[in-house]
Design a protein around this motif. Structure first.
Motif, short mmCIF file in Angstrom:
data_model
loop_
_atom_site.label_atom_id
_atom_site.label_comp_id
_atom_site.label_asym_id
_atom_site.label_seq_id
_atom_site.Cartn_x
_atom_site.Cartn_y
_atom_site.Cartn_z
N ARG A 118 0.84 -1.20 0.00
CA ARG A 118 0.00 0.00 0.00
C ARG A 118 0.87 1.26 0.00
NH1 ARG A 118 -5.28 1.57 1.91
NH2 ARG A 118 -5.24 3.74 2.62
N ASN A 140 1.07 3.99 -3.14
CA ASN A 140 0.70 5.38 -2.90
C ASN A 140 1.87 6.33 -3.16
OD1 ASN A 140 -2.19 5.90 -1.83
ND2 ASN A 140 -1.60 3.98 -0.84
N ASP A 187 -5.08 5.86 -0.86
CA ASP A 187 -5.01 6.91 0.15
C ASP A 187 -5.59 8.16 -0.50
OD1 ASP A 187 -4.29 9.05 1.74
OD2 ASP A 187 -2.32 8.26 2.26
N ASN A 194 -3.38 11.23 -1.25
CA ASN A 194 -2.44 11.13 -2.37
C ASN A 194 -3.15 11.30 -3.70
OD1 ASN A 194 0.42 10.65 -1.62
ND2 ASN A 194 -0.43 8.94 -0.45
#
Length: 212
Positions: free
Chosen positions: A148, A152, A196, A199
């Motif tokens: 993750r 991101n 996210d 982002n």
């Protein structure tokens, strides 16, 4: 210049370690299945879905390596134009990204090329680490969290490309390639709940135009 020649020329700018890494047989098979889906007329959105009966972590690992390689190529298209002088900060519109070497330390402003090369080195090291991208053993419980974070951070490079270099990318005839690569990472992250929202903020216009 045709896009395939441009990509071949510019890909040599970066040291893409993950691209050269031999993947385990399971990941190689999944990569073949992924490309077969696209080759048979499937959409990018469909191609990122976990195939029936396959291991989710292996699927995520294979796609993450592919996504890393494609962002390397996308950045390579304009790498010679992204300099300390033209991009003294790693930005995307009004967003400024700070480079951090540890979760406990505050970030520092660095030129975009330094940020991106440091990021690519960090991602490559994660992919090369068998404790993270497991080979012939179970994945660690932290694997989804690490991926993750990797994805991101890749999104930040796309945001920089769209905000700081899109005109140059258009002049080189590479915007369709960039858009396709962005859609791949977006659909993949959305499929596996890795987005996210913060982002993605600098990419709201691209998402409206290309995704929605």
């Amino acid at each position: 210049m045709p896009l395939f020649k441009l990509l071949k020329k510019e890909s040599s700018i970066l040291d893409c370690k993950a691209k050269k890494k031999q993947q385990p047989d399971a990941r190689s098979k999944l990569k073949h299945d992924f490309k077969a889906t696209l080759g048979s007329g499937g959409t990018i959105k469909d191609s990122v879905k976990l195939p029936v009966g396959e291991n989710q972590n292996e699927w995520i690992a294979m796609n993450t390596v592919e996504l890393y390689n494609t962002i390397n190529l996308c950045y390579g298209i304009i790498a010679e134009f992204c300099t300390d002088q033209s991009c003294p900060k790693m930005t995307a519109g009004t967003h400024v990204y700070l480079w951090t070497t540890s979760e406990k330390e505050g970030g520092v402003e660095v030129p975009a090329p330094e940020y991106i090369h440091s990021l690519f080195d960090w991602i490559s090291n994660q992919i090369d680490d068998p404790e993270v991208f497991a080979v012939d053993k179970p994945f660690s419980k932290d694997f989804p969290k690490v991926v993750r974070k990797m994805l991101n951070r890749m999104i930040r490079v796309y945001a920089h490309l769209y905000h700081a270099h899109y005109e140059k990318i258009q002049s080189l005839g590479a915007e369709a390639h960039l858009n396709t690569c962005f859609k791949h990472i977006y659909y993949f992250m959305k499929e596996f709940n890795m987005i996210d929202d913060k982002n993605m903020e600098p990419l709201e216009d691209q998402i409206k135009q290309l995704i929605e």
